[in-house]
Scaffold this motif. Structure first.
Motif, mmCIF file in Angstrom:
data_model
loop_
_atom_site.group_PDB
_atom_site.id
_atom_site.type_symbol
_atom_site.label_atom_id
_atom_site.label_comp_id
_atom_site.label_asym_id
_atom_site.label_seq_id
_atom_site.Cartn_x
_atom_site.Cartn_y
_atom_site.Cartn_z
ATOM 1 N N LEU A 16 0.830 -1.210 0.000
ATOM 2 C CA LEU A 16 0.000 0.000 0.000
ATOM 3 C C LEU A 16 0.861 1.256 0.000
ATOM 4 C CD1 LEU A 16 -2.777 -1.014 2.571
ATOM 5 C CD2 LEU A 16 -2.987 -0.885 0.080
ATOM 6 N N ARG A 17 1.926 1.234 0.796
ATOM 7 C CA ARG A 17 2.795 2.412 0.854
ATOM 8 C C ARG A 17 3.391 2.710 -0.508
ATOM 9 N NH1 ARG A 17 7.755 3.992 0.973
ATOM 10 N NH2 ARG A 17 8.524 1.865 0.651
ATOM 11 N N VAL A 18 3.943 1.688 -1.161
ATOM 12 C CA VAL A 18 4.561 1.873 -2.478
ATOM 13 C C VAL A 18 3.518 2.337 -3.494
ATOM 14 C CG1 VAL A 18 5.665 0.681 -4.404
ATOM 15 C CG2 VAL A 18 6.440 0.244 -2.068
ATOM 16 N N GLY A 19 2.354 1.696 -3.489
ATOM 17 C CA GLY A 19 1.320 2.046 -4.454
ATOM 18 C C GLY A 19 0.833 3.480 -4.313
ATOM 19 N N ALA A 75 -11.428 14.018 8.090
ATOM 20 C CA ALA A 75 -10.782 12.909 7.384
ATOM 21 C C ALA A 75 -11.827 12.006 6.731
ATOM 22 C CB ALA A 75 -9.927 12.089 8.345
ATOM 23 N N ARG A 76 -11.432 11.388 5.622
ATOM 24 C CA ARG A 76 -12.237 10.340 5.001
ATOM 25 C C ARG A 76 -11.719 9.001 5.495
ATOM 26 N NH1 ARG A 76 -16.971 12.433 3.448
ATOM 27 N NH2 ARG A 76 -16.805 13.933 1.753
ATOM 28 N N ILE A 77 -12.611 8.125 5.930
ATOM 29 C CA ILE A 77 -12.226 6.839 6.503
ATOM 30 C C ILE A 77 -12.736 5.710 5.622
ATOM 31 C CG2 ILE A 77 -12.394 5.305 8.497
ATOM 32 C CD1 ILE A 77 -12.902 7.777 10.222
ATOM 33 N N ILE A 78 -11.814 4.813 5.249
ATOM 34 C CA ILE A 78 -12.187 3.587 4.533
ATOM 35 C C ILE A 78 -11.830 2.406 5.429
ATOM 36 C CG2 ILE A 78 -11.827 2.112 2.520
ATOM 37 C CD1 ILE A 78 -11.135 4.524 0.898
ATOM 38 N N MET A 79 -12.822 1.645 5.836
ATOM 39 C CA MET A 79 -12.564 0.423 6.593
ATOM 40 C C MET A 79 -12.111 -0.664 5.625
ATOM 41 S SD MET A 79 -15.610 0.193 9.422
ATOM 42 C CE MET A 79 -15.634 1.284 10.851
ATOM 43 N N VAL A 80 -11.000 -1.307 5.952
ATOM 44 C CA VAL A 80 -10.451 -2.382 5.127
ATOM 45 C C VAL A 80 -10.352 -3.617 6.011
ATOM 46 C CG1 VAL A 80 -8.518 -3.121 3.710
ATOM 47 C CG2 VAL A 80 -9.134 -0.707 3.793
ATOM 48 N N THR A 81 -11.073 -4.676 5.670
ATOM 49 C CA THR A 81 -11.170 -5.818 6.572
ATOM 50 C C THR A 81 -11.501 -7.102 5.820
ATOM 51 O OG1 THR A 81 -12.429 -6.693 8.463
ATOM 52 C CG2 THR A 81 -13.590 -5.230 6.961
ATOM 53 N N ALA A 82 -11.201 -8.216 6.476
ATOM 54 C CA ALA A 82 -11.566 -9.518 5.920
ATOM 55 C C ALA A 82 -12.992 -9.908 6.296
ATOM 56 C CB ALA A 82 -10.596 -10.590 6.417
ATOM 57 N N PHE A 105 -8.358 -7.445 -1.971
ATOM 58 C CA PHE A 105 -8.823 -6.480 -2.960
ATOM 59 C C PHE A 105 -7.669 -6.151 -3.901
ATOM 60 C CE2 PHE A 105 -7.395 -4.296 0.855
ATOM 61 C CZ PHE A 105 -6.400 -3.477 0.357
ATOM 62 N N ALA A 106 -7.997 -5.614 -5.061
ATOM 63 C CA ALA A 106 -6.979 -5.171 -6.019
ATOM 64 C C ALA A 106 -6.644 -3.712 -5.717
ATOM 65 C CB ALA A 106 -7.486 -5.314 -7.450
ATOM 66 N N PHE A 107 -5.355 -3.379 -5.721
ATOM 67 C CA PHE A 107 -4.967 -2.008 -5.401
ATOM 68 C C PHE A 107 -5.626 -0.969 -6.306
ATOM 69 C CE2 PHE A 107 -2.239 1.722 -5.878
ATOM 70 C CZ PHE A 107 -2.256 2.185 -4.563
ATOM 71 N N PRO A 108 -5.753 -1.207 -7.623
ATOM 72 C CA PRO A 108 -6.424 -0.205 -8.463
ATOM 73 C C PRO A 108 -7.839 0.120 -7.995
ATOM 74 C CG PRO A 108 -5.222 -1.751 -9.841
ATOM 75 C CD PRO A 108 -5.192 -2.306 -8.443
ATOM 76 N N GLU A 109 -8.557 -0.875 -7.453
ATOM 77 C CA GLU A 109 -9.896 -0.607 -6.936
ATOM 78 C C GLU A 109 -9.823 0.300 -5.706
ATOM 79 O OE1 GLU A 109 -13.850 -2.748 -4.989
ATOM 80 O OE2 GLU A 109 -12.110 -3.993 -5.546
ATOM 81 N N LEU A 110 -8.886 0.008 -4.792
ATOM 82 C CA LEU A 110 -8.740 0.840 -3.602
ATOM 83 C C LEU A 110 -8.355 2.261 -3.991
ATOM 84 C CD1 LEU A 110 -8.551 1.344 -0.582
ATOM 85 C CD2 LEU A 110 -6.231 0.393 -0.634
#
Length: 223
Positions: A16-19, A75-82, A105-110
């Motif tokens: 995620l950091r690199v992307g 801030a905008r918050i996106i919950m990312v979870t399994a 998930f695919a990084f392009p979607e995020l």
């Protein structure tokens, strides 16, 4: 744009950091909810990617606490979870995030979801910034001047976005480094000066970005 990744999976954090850095974001990382709360109390972030399954405080509790703070309200918050069950999603969305994304998930979607988030800076709820002939479409990552596409790099886009959001105000090189390059940027680098110079050439308008000696840069109002 400043983005905080609250996640404890090392491989995912690095991906995620690199992307996001390649996409022009300034990225900070918190490995647990305690560290996340400390960062969010100290600094404002445009977007928070919040994993729910972390050590320390529950992710839902952190989201609720964040929404009660001044920084959390902007801030905008996106919950990312399994957690992919319907009742989990409904519970998650009821806690006040702006989006909920299930792993894997695919990084392009995020990235697309982050870019599609309405812009809240300075109370603005639109993804478009307009200053005179300059127009930035945040969700599409497009910049135009006098109707002409500027073809900016991610960092040039980030600098222009920050200056436009603070049009008429002096913005220091240190502030640009923090908001566009992130917490690991070298404070002695000349990358801000070089990026501003390239941006000026692409804008093609004399004096749109002014240098305020010993203080920083300012986007002229009515540019």
């Amino acid at each position: 744009m400043r983005l905080l990744v609250v996640e404890d999976e090392r491989d995912l954090v690095e991906a995620l950091r690199v992307g996001f850095v390649r996409a022009g974001y300034a990225v900070c990382v918190a490995r647990d909810t305690t560290q996340a709360a400390e960062r969010l109390q100290a600094d404002p972030y445009d977007v928070v990617l919040l994993d729910l399954d972390l050590s320390g405080r529950d992710g839902f509790e952190l989201c609720r606490a964040l929404r009660r703070t001044a920084h959390g309200r902007t801030a905008r918050i996106i919950m990312v979870t399994a957690r992919d069950r319907l009742d989990d999603r409904l519970l998650g969305l009821a806690e006040g995030p702006d989006d909920y994304l299930v792993k894997p998930f695919a990084f392009p979607e995020l990235l697309a979801r982050v870019r599609a988030l309405p812009h809240r800076e300075q109370g603005d709820d639109t993804a478009i910034l307009q200053v005179g002939d300059l127009r930035l479409d945040i969700s599409r990552a497009e910049a135009r001047a006098r109707g002409r596409e500027l073809g900016l790099t991610p960092k040039e886009f980030g600098v222009l976005r920050h200056l436009m959001a603070r049009c008429g105000q002096v913005v220091s090189a240190e502030e640009l480094l923090e908001h566009v390059w992130g917490e690991h940027a070298d404070p002695f680098t000349n990358t801000v000066r070089v990026t501003v110079g390239n941006l000026r050439r692409k804008l093609g308008a004399e004096g749109v970005i002014e240098t305020v000696i010993s203080r920083g840069y300012r986007l002229r109002e009515g540019s």
